[in-house]
Write a protein that holds these residues in place. Structure first.
Motif, PDB file in Angstrom:
ATOM      1  N   ILE A 148       0.837  -1.202   0.000  1.00  0.00           N
ATOM      2  CA  ILE A 148       0.000   0.000   0.000  1.00  0.00           C
ATOM      3  C   ILE A 148       0.873   1.253   0.000  1.00  0.00           C
ATOM      4  CG2 ILE A 148      -1.683   1.320   1.346  1.00  0.00           C
ATOM      5  CD1 ILE A 148      -2.846  -1.328   2.288  1.00  0.00           C
ATOM      6  N   TYR A 149       1.941   1.207   0.774  1.00  0.00           N
ATOM      7  CA  TYR A 149       2.887   2.340   0.813  1.00  0.00           C
ATOM      8  C   TYR A 149       3.471   2.610  -0.573  1.00  0.00           C
ATOM      9  CZ  TYR A 149       7.385   4.657   1.636  1.00  0.00           C
ATOM     10  OH  TYR A 149       8.470   5.499   1.575  1.00  0.00           O
ATOM     11  N   VAL A 150       3.881   1.554  -1.266  1.00  0.00           N
ATOM     12  CA  VAL A 150       4.457   1.720  -2.606  1.00  0.00           C
ATOM     13  C   VAL A 150       3.408   2.257  -3.575  1.00  0.00           C
ATOM     14  CG1 VAL A 150       5.455   0.497  -4.573  1.00  0.00           C
ATOM     15  CG2 VAL A 150       6.197  -0.063  -2.244  1.00  0.00           C
ATOM     16  N   ILE A 151       2.199   1.733  -3.505  1.00  0.00           N
ATOM     17  CA  ILE A 151       1.144   2.131  -4.441  1.00  0.00           C
ATOM     18  C   ILE A 151       0.729   3.581  -4.245  1.00  0.00           C
ATOM     19  CG2 ILE A 151      -1.286   1.752  -5.024  1.00  0.00           C
ATOM     20  CD1 ILE A 151      -0.752  -1.253  -4.473  1.00  0.00           C
ATOM     21  N   ILE A 152       0.532   3.992  -2.996  1.00  0.00           N
ATOM     22  CA  ILE A 152       0.036   5.340  -2.732  1.00  0.00           C
ATOM     23  C   ILE A 152       1.120   6.395  -2.926  1.00  0.00           C
ATOM     24  CG2 ILE A 152      -0.830   6.898  -0.935  1.00  0.00           C
ATOM     25  CD1 ILE A 152      -2.424   4.609   0.205  1.00  0.00           C
ATOM     26  N   TYR A 153       2.345   6.115  -2.461  1.00  0.00           N
ATOM     27  CA  TYR A 153       3.357   7.163  -2.375  1.00  0.00           C
ATOM     28  C   TYR A 153       4.403   7.127  -3.490  1.00  0.00           C
ATOM     29  CZ  TYR A 153       1.293   8.071   2.127  1.00  0.00           C
ATOM     30  OH  TYR A 153       0.401   8.396   3.122  1.00  0.00           O
ATOM     31  N   TRP A 154       4.655   5.986  -4.067  1.00  0.00           N
ATOM     32  CA  TRP A 154       5.691   5.901  -5.092  1.00  0.00           C
ATOM     33  C   TRP A 154       5.135   5.718  -6.500  1.00  0.00           C
ATOM     34  CZ3 TRP A 154      10.433   7.432  -4.229  1.00  0.00           C
ATOM     35  CH2 TRP A 154      10.905   7.458  -2.919  1.00  0.00           C
ATOM     36  N   PHE A 155       4.046   4.957  -6.630  1.00  0.00           N
ATOM     37  CA  PHE A 155       3.500   4.724  -7.972  1.00  0.00           C
ATOM     38  C   PHE A 155       3.141   6.029  -8.695  1.00  0.00           C
ATOM     39  CE2 PHE A 155      -0.120   4.041 -10.795  1.00  0.00           C
ATOM     40  CZ  PHE A 155       0.445   3.133 -11.702  1.00  0.00           C
ATOM     41  N   PRO A 156       2.473   7.002  -8.038  1.00  0.00           N
ATOM     42  CA  PRO A 156       2.166   8.266  -8.756  1.00  0.00           C
ATOM     43  C   PRO A 156       3.406   8.990  -9.224  1.00  0.00           C
ATOM     44  CG  PRO A 156       0.855   8.083  -6.753  1.00  0.00           C
ATOM     45  CD  PRO A 156       1.885   6.988  -6.682  1.00  0.00           C
ATOM     46  N   ARG A 157       4.545   8.774  -8.598  1.00  0.00           N
ATOM     47  CA  ARG A 157       5.788   9.434  -9.018  1.00  0.00           C
ATOM     48  C   ARG A 157       6.430   8.716 -10.199  1.00  0.00           C
ATOM     49  NH1 ARG A 157       5.194  10.753  -3.664  1.00  0.00           N
ATOM     50  NH2 ARG A 157       5.997  12.819  -3.070  1.00  0.00           N
ATOM     51  N   TRP A 158       6.105   7.442 -10.352  1.00  0.00           N
ATOM     52  CA  TRP A 158       6.654   6.670 -11.486  1.00  0.00           C
ATOM     53  C   TRP A 158       5.761   6.734 -12.708  1.00  0.00           C
ATOM     54  CZ3 TRP A 158       7.226   1.932  -7.760  1.00  0.00           C
ATOM     55  CH2 TRP A 158       8.287   2.164  -6.886  1.00  0.00           C
ATOM     56  N   TRP A 159       4.457   7.006 -12.508  1.00  0.00           N
ATOM     57  CA  TRP A 159       3.503   6.929 -13.611  1.00  0.00           C
ATOM     58  C   TRP A 159       3.711   8.072 -14.579  1.00  0.00           C
ATOM     59  CZ3 TRP A 159       0.649   3.399 -15.692  1.00  0.00           C
ATOM     60  CH2 TRP A 159      -0.427   3.728 -16.499  1.00  0.00           C
TER      61      TRP A 159
END
Length: 214
Positions: free
Chosen positions: A203-214
């Motif tokens: 959940i941490y990766v999805i919420i906080y890092w995924f938007p920065r990679w997308w």
């Protein structure tokens, strides 16, 4: 007398029986997979895990149908969420000690470990409160805000549940109830905490890092 043969001293309709095993000396509790509560906790984790899977599936569905992500908001800040994650990972060691010392029925060490885990849990709830203030979006602002708050809310509910259970166990261990099955409860509580930590990492990766990679 053989089993099933009539006996004039036995009331009508009842057959004599013989004791095969005396279970009085068997323990009333156990640890790990030998405990029914452990299996109940495992089933609880499986059901709740599916809830997380469905919420994550909804998150990526919204990413797919919208294209631009996140919607009308910058990605959440990393400071409080990363601090929260580091503390959760650090809690694994005292949680392991609590489980081990519970199985050894070492009351003094179990008291120490549960107090430490209770303090860590309260600190994590405080960090989660700070974290919620840095999402840059309200739950009712758009679909992005709704799914982010849903994921955080689901995990917060599990975190709060385990923290309350840990505090209650810690209090019980300082009373006359701190013996026997309570040590088994410490192990089950530690097992559930592993689930709380493991469910947070994706959940941490999805919420906080995924938007920065997308």
């Amino acid at each position: 007398m053989t089993a099933g043969s009539p006996d004039p001293q036995v009331p009508s309709g009842l057959l004599p029986h013989r004791i095969v095993l005396n279970a009085r000396q068997m323990p009333s509790y156990s640890y790990g997979p030998r405990s029914p509560i452990w299996w109940g906790t495992l089933g609880f984790c499986a059901v709740e895990g599916m809830g997380f899977v469905l919420a994550v599936g909804a998150y990526f569905y919204l990413v797919f149908v919208n294209g631009t992500w996140p919607l009308s908001a910058p990605a959440p800040d990393l400071f409080w969420s990363s601090l929260h994650t580091v503390l959760m990972l650090g809690s694994l060691y005292p949680n392991y000690l609590a489980k081990r010392n519970g199985e050894r029925e070492d009351l003094r060490k179990v008291r120490r470990d549960l107090v430490i885990m209770s303090l860590i849990g309260v600190a994590l709830l405080g960090l989660r409160t700070m974290e919620l203030g840095t999402t840059h979006v309200k739950w009712d602002h758009n679909a992005y805000g709704s799914i982010v708050w849903l994921l955080l809310g689901l995990h917060t509910a599990h975190l709060l549940t385990d923290v309350v259970d840990t505090i209650v166990l810690a209090v019980l261990m300082f009373t006359r109830h701190g013996h026997g099955k309570r040590f088994s409860d410490v192990g089950d509580n530690a097992f559930y905490w592993y689930f709380v930590v493991a469910s947070w990492l994706p959940i941490y990766v999805i919420i906080y890092w995924f938007p920065r990679w997308w």
